[in-house]
Design a protein around this motif. Structure first.
Motif, PDB file in Angstrom:
ATOM      1  N   TRP A   1      -8.706  -5.302   1.622  1.00 48.73           N
ATOM      2  CA  TRP A   1      -7.973  -5.449   0.366  1.00 48.73           C
ATOM      3  C   TRP A   1      -8.780  -6.341  -0.575  1.00 48.73           C
ATOM      4  CZ3 TRP A   1      -3.805  -3.070  -1.577  1.00 48.73           C
ATOM      5  CH2 TRP A   1      -3.073  -3.673  -2.598  1.00 48.73           C
TER       6      TRP A   1
ATOM      7  N   THR B   1     -10.309   4.635  -1.915  1.00 48.54           N
ATOM      8  CA  THR B   1      -8.920   4.541  -2.363  1.00 48.54           C
ATOM      9  C   THR B   1      -7.957   4.852  -1.220  1.00 48.54           C
ATOM     10  OG1 THR B   1      -9.536   5.100  -4.621  1.00 48.54           O
ATOM     11  CG2 THR B   1      -7.238   5.446  -4.012  1.00 48.54           C
TER      12      THR B   1
ATOM     13  N   TYR C   1      -6.454   4.682   2.322  1.00 44.75           N
ATOM     14  CA  TYR C   1      -6.464   3.810   3.500  1.00 44.75           C
ATOM     15  C   TYR C   1      -5.725   4.532   4.631  1.00 44.75           C
ATOM     16  CZ  TYR C   1      -6.787  -0.701   5.932  1.00 44.75           C
ATOM     17  OH  TYR C   1      -7.103  -1.718   6.812  1.00 44.75           O
TER      18      TYR C   1
ATOM     19  N   THR D   1      -7.277  -1.928  -6.171  1.00 41.78           N
ATOM     20  CA  THR D   1      -6.931  -2.893  -5.123  1.00 41.78           C
ATOM     21  C   THR D   1      -7.835  -2.846  -3.904  1.00 41.78           C
ATOM     22  OG1 THR D   1      -5.314  -1.326  -4.207  1.00 41.78           O
ATOM     23  CG2 THR D   1      -4.509  -2.941  -5.816  1.00 41.78           C
ATOM     24  N   ASN D   2      -8.777  -1.909  -3.857  1.00 48.02           N
ATOM     25  CA  ASN D   2      -9.635  -1.816  -2.676  1.00 48.02           C
ATOM     26  C   ASN D   2     -10.567  -3.017  -2.563  1.00 48.02           C
ATOM     27  OD1 ASN D   2     -11.048  -0.267  -5.012  1.00 48.02           O
ATOM     28  ND2 ASN D   2     -12.706  -0.802  -3.626  1.00 48.02           N
TER      29      ASN D   2
ATOM     30  N   ASN E   1      -4.992   2.427  -1.371  1.00 49.31           N
ATOM     31  CA  ASN E   1      -5.450   1.342  -2.246  1.00 49.31           C
ATOM     32  C   ASN E   1      -5.328   1.812  -3.700  1.00 49.31           C
ATOM     33  OD1 ASN E   1      -6.276  -0.413  -0.096  1.00 49.31           O
ATOM     34  ND2 ASN E   1      -8.102   0.852   0.162  1.00 49.31           N
TER      35      ASN E   1
ATOM     36  N   ARG F   1       0.820  -1.215   0.000  1.00 49.82           N
ATOM     37  CA  ARG F   1       0.000   0.000   0.000  1.00 49.82           C
ATOM     38  C   ARG F   1       0.855   1.265   0.000  1.00 49.82           C
ATOM     39  NH1 ARG F   1      -4.583  -2.641   3.543  1.00 49.82           N
ATOM     40  NH2 ARG F   1      -6.371  -2.312   2.177  1.00 49.82           N
TER      41      ARG F   1
END
Length: 581
Positions: free
Chosen positions: A100, A297, A299, A283-284, A279, A29
């Motif tokens: 994730w 998005t 984190y 990738t979230n 993220n 991340r």
């Protein structure tokens, strides 16, 4: 030879009692060129260890294609931890949750016919064994007994909240020990009796995950881990956000008080998160407890080190608490500085979704899923001939669909709103542009297929003859850089691909303000910053310093709805949204 073991009451470092003061930093991340900075700031807060998950789907998005380079270079990350004189805790899962995408499990794995996730099922265990072997090739030579930083390895992740397959846990232990891992093995669960009981084994050291009521929860943990050190290996100091919700924060004073309670009890701790990160790209993950909520998005997690790596009020509060129990370096990180603020116009490009089609299929009785098309995320454009106007009904939309007839938008179907039906006018072709907004990262929805699920009907009659075109977003952004562009004046209807160029005197991280934009994706110098959405709470996208350069930089925006003002503004700091009172 250095050693790290578990004694009757304490962790033992070279035979002497040792308290772990750790902070979570997920290497996947954080831009790899920023790893050293974040690790150093962990040490300056008084921490002596860094913890990370290992995201399987980041390392092996395609079966058999393992990647441990660049942003996936776990070995380099652990070496940087060692270079800072700190220890490391590694949590390879294989399931990690972590908000994730798909809980870290690859889509090719969760989509296998008959696979039994997180249990003793042959297909699953075969794949897991290959993954763990690869991870332990990195971890084993970096254990403390070989002069490396790794002192603990975790087995699975909060397994007591999911299952109770002791044979599965035993197999993970066997694979781990056979690979050469000699450091102590732990498990983590929320301090509830059934979870602590089901999620571990007598040979594993139980730890807890919580962020409040520390004294009470340590007492529950002690009932199930009667010997050895107490440890909260996920001390929740903040929380995550989802699109359409509020920005979550926790009081620095309250979190510091709970940390003080933990340390006063003699417990070890891993602060989750010390630095949350971003993220980036697609990738979230997502939550779904009756209502689908995709994770933002950012984190940032309201952690001691914010998304840009700057110390927060919580950083100072935690540092003060830690100093009561352990030496803290005199040096402190620099305070947050404003980032450059400027605005540049966005130009329209003639690039369209069809310019970035990956692999189209035609003549399908039902719309194929993302998974059948070999896509884990992103966009798929579905089209079919329309025999008449009427009510279009989809079994389920996963996760958002923009509906158009003959190229004219007629509405949106949203999974979050439980939309399934929309009235469409007569025309030749109906199109549904579907966005996968994040795969659920926990429980039974792991690995669920994406797209238009359960078929599509028009006035109750099945609609057949579907074509599906997966859209390659990276290719779309790259195409925009080589295409002609025209200045845009006034609102721009999506879907549209816009671009601009901006100059910097020196490389610096930035915050891109998406106010006035709808929903879409942004790229700086080809790096996918992630998703943005007018629903908030997040309003800025973080641009890591290593992504930009002194001189000319490019920005590409893929807008799916509409841009009110075709301009890109960069602002001094993060705007993560209103908080709950």
């Amino acid at each position: 030879m250095p050693s790290f073991t578990i004694g009757d009451a304490d962790f033992l470092l070279d035979g002497e009692p040792h308290r772990i003061l750790s902070g979570a930093i997920h290497y996947f991340r954080v831009h790899p060129d920023d790893w050293a900075d974040r690790i150093r700031k962990a040490r300056l807060m008084g921490l002596n260890a860094v913890e990370t998950y290992v995201a399987w789907n980041a390392h092996e998005p395609v079966r058999g294609e393992w990647d441990a380079t660049g942003a996936n270079d776990l070995a380099r990350f652990l070496d940087l931890v060692a270079a800072e004189g700190m220890h490391a805790m590694v949590r390879p899962g294989p399931y990690i949750c972590a908000e994730w995408h798909n809980g870290g499990l690859p889509v090719w794995l969760t989509g296998m016919d008959g696979v039994g996730l997180r249990r003793s099922e042959p297909q699953y265990l075969e794949a897991v064994s290959g993954f763990l072997r690869r991870v332990y090739e990195i971890v084993v030579p970096r254990q403390i007994d070989r002069g490396g930083p790794v002192i603990l390895v975790q087995i699975e992740n909060e397994y007591g909240a999911y299952g109770d397959d002791a044979d599965y846990l035993e197999e993970l232990v066997r694979l781990t020990r056979e690979a050469g891992v000699v450091v102590p093995l732990t498990t983590v669960d929320q301090p509830q009796p059934d979870m602590l009981r089901n999620g571990s084994l007598p040979t594993l050291h139980r730890t807890g995950s919580f962020g409040s009521q520390a004294a009470e929860r340590l007492a529950t943990l002690r009932e199930h881990q009667p010997t050895g050190p107490l440890m909260c290996s996920e001390f929740w100091d903040g929380w995550f956000d989802w699109w359409g919700g509020a920005h979550h924060t926790t009081s620095a004073a309250d979190s510091a008080r709970e940390l003080d309670t933990l340390l006063a009890a003699g417990a070890s701790v891993n602060i989750y998160m010390f630095h949350g990160g971003t993220n980036s790209g697609l990738t979230n993950g997502a939550n779904d407890k009756g209502r689908y909520l995709p994770i933002t998005t950012s984190y940032d997690y309201d952690s001691p080190l914010d998304e840009a790596g700057d110390p927060t009020e919580k950083y100072e509060a935690f540092r003060e608490v830690i100093a009561r129990y352990s030496p803290v370096p005199a040096e402190a990180p620099a305070a947050r500085a404003d980032r450059p603020a400027f605005t540049v116009p966005l130009a329209s490009t003639p690039v369209s979704m069809t310019d970035a089609v990956a692999l189209a299929v035609e003549g399908c009785d039902e719309p194929p899923t993302f998974d059948q098309l070999g896509r884990s995320s992103g966009l798929v454009r579905y089209t079919a001939s329309l025999p008449a106007g009427g009510v279009l009904v989809v079994g389920e939309v996963r996760d958002r669909a923009w509906v158009a007839v003959d190229g004219v938008r007629v509405g949106i179907l949203s999974r979050t709103r439980h939309d399934r039906a929309i009235a469409v006018p007569a025309g030749d072709t109906v199109e549904l542009l579907v966005e996968e907004q994040g795969r659920v990262n926990y429980a039974d929805r792991l690995g669920e297929p994406k797209g238009l699920i359960g078929g599509v009907t028009l006035d109750g009659v099945p609609l057949r003859g579907w074509a599906a075109q997966p859209i390659d977003l990276d290719r779309l952004a790259a195409s925009a850089l080589s295409a002609d562009a025209e200045s845009a004046h006034g609102p721009v209807a999506g879907p549209a691909v816009l671009r601009t160029v901006f100059a910097l005197a020196e490389a610096t991280d930035l915050f891109l303000d998406t106010a006035g934009w709808g929903t879409g994706f942004a790229f700086v110098n080809g790096f996918a910053l992630g998703r943005y959405a007018a629903t908030g709470p997040q309003r800025t996208l973080y641009v890591p310093r290593p992504v930009v350069r002194a001189g000319e930089n490019t920005l590409v925006v893929v807008e799916l709805e509409a841009v009110i003002e075709p301009a890109a503004s960069f602002v001094p700091g993060a705007l993560l949204g209103d908080t709950e009172e």
